[in-house]
Motif scaffolding. Sequence first.
Motif, PDB file in Angstrom:
ATOM      1  N   SER A  59       0.944  -1.184   0.090  1.00  0.00           N
ATOM      2  CA  SER A  59      -0.101  -0.020  -0.098  1.00  0.00           C
ATOM      3  C   SER A  59       0.759   1.393   0.033  1.00  0.00           C
ATOM      4  CB  SER A  59      -0.797  -0.044   1.339  1.00  0.00           C
ATOM      5  OG  SER A  59      -0.143   0.124   2.490  1.00  0.00           O
ATOM      6  N   THR A  60       0.530   2.280  -0.558  1.00  0.00           N
ATOM      7  CA  THR A  60       1.190   3.537  -0.324  1.00  0.00           C
ATOM      8  C   THR A  60       0.277   4.657   0.096  1.00  0.00           C
ATOM      9  OG1 THR A  60       0.050   4.244  -2.695  1.00  0.00           O
ATOM     10  CG2 THR A  60       2.270   2.986  -2.700  1.00  0.00           C
ATOM     11  N   GLY A  61      -0.904   4.345   0.692  1.00  0.00           N
ATOM     12  CA  GLY A  61      -1.616   5.248   1.432  1.00  0.00           C
ATOM     13  C   GLY A  61      -3.042   4.632   1.773  1.00  0.00           C
ATOM     14  N   ALA A  62      -4.094   5.323   1.944  1.00  0.00           N
ATOM     15  CA  ALA A  62      -5.370   4.799   2.304  1.00  0.00           C
ATOM     16  C   ALA A  62      -5.839   3.922   1.272  1.00  0.00           C
ATOM     17  CB  ALA A  62      -6.494   6.064   2.337  1.00  0.00           C
ATOM     18  N   SER A  63      -6.317   2.747   1.630  1.00  0.00           N
ATOM     19  CA  SER A  63      -6.735   1.303   0.940  1.00  0.00           C
ATOM     20  C   SER A  63      -8.099   0.986   0.860  1.00  0.00           C
ATOM     21  CB  SER A  63      -5.637   0.408   1.095  1.00  0.00           C
ATOM     22  OG  SER A  63      -4.418   0.823   0.757  1.00  0.00           O
ATOM     23  N   THR A  64      -8.765   0.491  -0.144  1.00  0.00           N
ATOM     24  CA  THR A  64      -9.990  -0.183  -0.035  1.00  0.00           C
ATOM     25  C   THR A  64      -9.940  -1.665  -0.563  1.00  0.00           C
ATOM     26  OG1 THR A  64     -10.406   0.381  -2.333  1.00  0.00           O
ATOM     27  CG2 THR A  64     -11.248   1.976  -0.719  1.00  0.00           C
ATOM     28  N   LEU A  65     -10.913  -2.356  -0.077  1.00  0.00           N
ATOM     29  CA  LEU A  65     -11.091  -3.708  -0.493  1.00  0.00           C
ATOM     30  C   LEU A  65     -12.668  -3.996  -1.237  1.00  0.00           C
ATOM     31  CD1 LEU A  65     -10.116  -6.560  -0.478  1.00  0.00           C
ATOM     32  CD2 LEU A  65     -11.147  -6.872   1.882  1.00  0.00           C
ATOM     33  N   ASN A  66     -12.524  -4.628  -2.231  1.00  0.00           N
ATOM     34  CA  ASN A  66     -13.568  -5.170  -2.957  1.00  0.00           C
ATOM     35  C   ASN A  66     -13.848  -6.542  -2.885  1.00  0.00           C
ATOM     36  OD1 ASN A  66     -15.839  -5.441  -4.533  1.00  0.00           O
ATOM     37  ND2 ASN A  66     -15.163  -3.629  -6.076  1.00  0.00           N
TER      38      ASN A  66
END
Length: 497
Positions: free
Chosen positions: A155-162
């Motif tokens: 990750s390089t910052g704020a992340s999401t999961l789908n």
Amino acid sequence: MSTLTTNLNLVKPALTDNADITVINTNMDLIDAAIATKETPIGAQAKANTAETNSKGYTDTKIAALVAAAPGALDTLKELSDALGDDPNFATTMTNLIASKADQTTVTAHLADNVNHVPYSAATGAANTYIVALNPAPTSYVDGIAVAIKINVNSTGASTLNVNGLGAKTILDSLGNAITSGGLKAGIIYSMRYNSTTGNFIVQGKGGGGNATAAQLLNGATATVDIGQITGTMPSKSAQTYTPGTAAQTIAAGEYLSGAQTIAGDANLVTSNIKKGISIFGVSGKSTVVDVSDTTVDTVGHVLNGLNFYGSDGNKYAGSMPNHSSADSPANSIAGTGAGRIYVRPQAGYYDGSVASYVDDGNFQPYNIVFGTSILGIAGSAIPQNFYSSKVSALVQNATITPIQVISVAGPGTLDWANTYFSVSGAISSVMDIYIDGTLFTTFGANGAGIYSYLYGEGGGSTPTTVNIRFTTSLVVNLYKNNSTAGTASGQVGYSN
């Protein structure tokens, strides 16, 4: 007591019985009869061989049928016994075990329950936007749904999961903070659960984390942050007191203050102790505090009486110079004279230019100054001794005299003043005194009429030195000699006004 055998009913005497030949014979007969019915050894062997062959064939057939296509490891009873755990009640055991297991419906439901068990999937997608596909696929996000995900890229910052296309949801760490750079690392499996209240996936069991750096951690201390474990390099600064000076003193950036840092103060750091125009640590100097080292006044006589001053030694003194500015004052003396100039020596002290310093002299009068001459602003009124000059005669006829003026007429020593008279034209509104040689000769009252009188009248004959006339009104005065009449130029005696 005797007993019988089971098969041939032979008599078996007791130990206490006596031998009975009859019984023995009977038993022998019974044995013989029984033997007679039996196969001979050869015949028995033949039959036994036949039976053995038949039995083996039968057994082999049955066993082959039983074993059929069983693998070699399970084609014996021993192997089967071992496989069944040598359980003589294997069927019952298995029945009981099967009864305790879930049915297919239950198993299928469990497989689809991602709350009570954690399905696994490797992530796809780009950094910070991770995607997983679970099997069986969930139909919606529910509170507590879990997933074990193997991250494919840091990750390089704020992340999401789908998950299975149900929509991207923000991933937060175990403390509810957004994922930072390096917070999720490629090749690491993370367990996450969905929080339906906030609509986020929360990383489970995450240890340390954060974006702290070694420079922000005390020297020698360790911590686990998003990028892994770090060892601090921040130096520690113990208690210290700083005394202000002319140069700035700096506490270096990035230091840990393990003790109190004290900036020394001084009760004397007040406005009244600081020179005008100077500011020390934000305290401005007082307007009355000045540097007196270059003062040019060090003598009390150089400063007015009643005023104070500070000398070059910094001490306060009271001035003693007299102030003569309130009124004119007499000079000490006349210092000397020069062509057209008188020098006076005034009293020591201060003069503001509005007053004067003077020297008194009773002889400094108009009648002591020749008519037509002005000395220091005083116009002369004395007539020269040549009384027969036509010029002088012309001046004395019908001369208008201003009030409070003294007419001084100097008489020549050879002139006979007998029968000399004067006349005043116009009304006399005040007293007029006539002085001869400083002695009052006569007074003319304010009689409102013109006066014609001999100056010496009858019996004249003396020769005065001066004749002074004092009066307080404007008059036209004519002074005549030897009864001459007004308008006659010859013989007139002049005077000055």
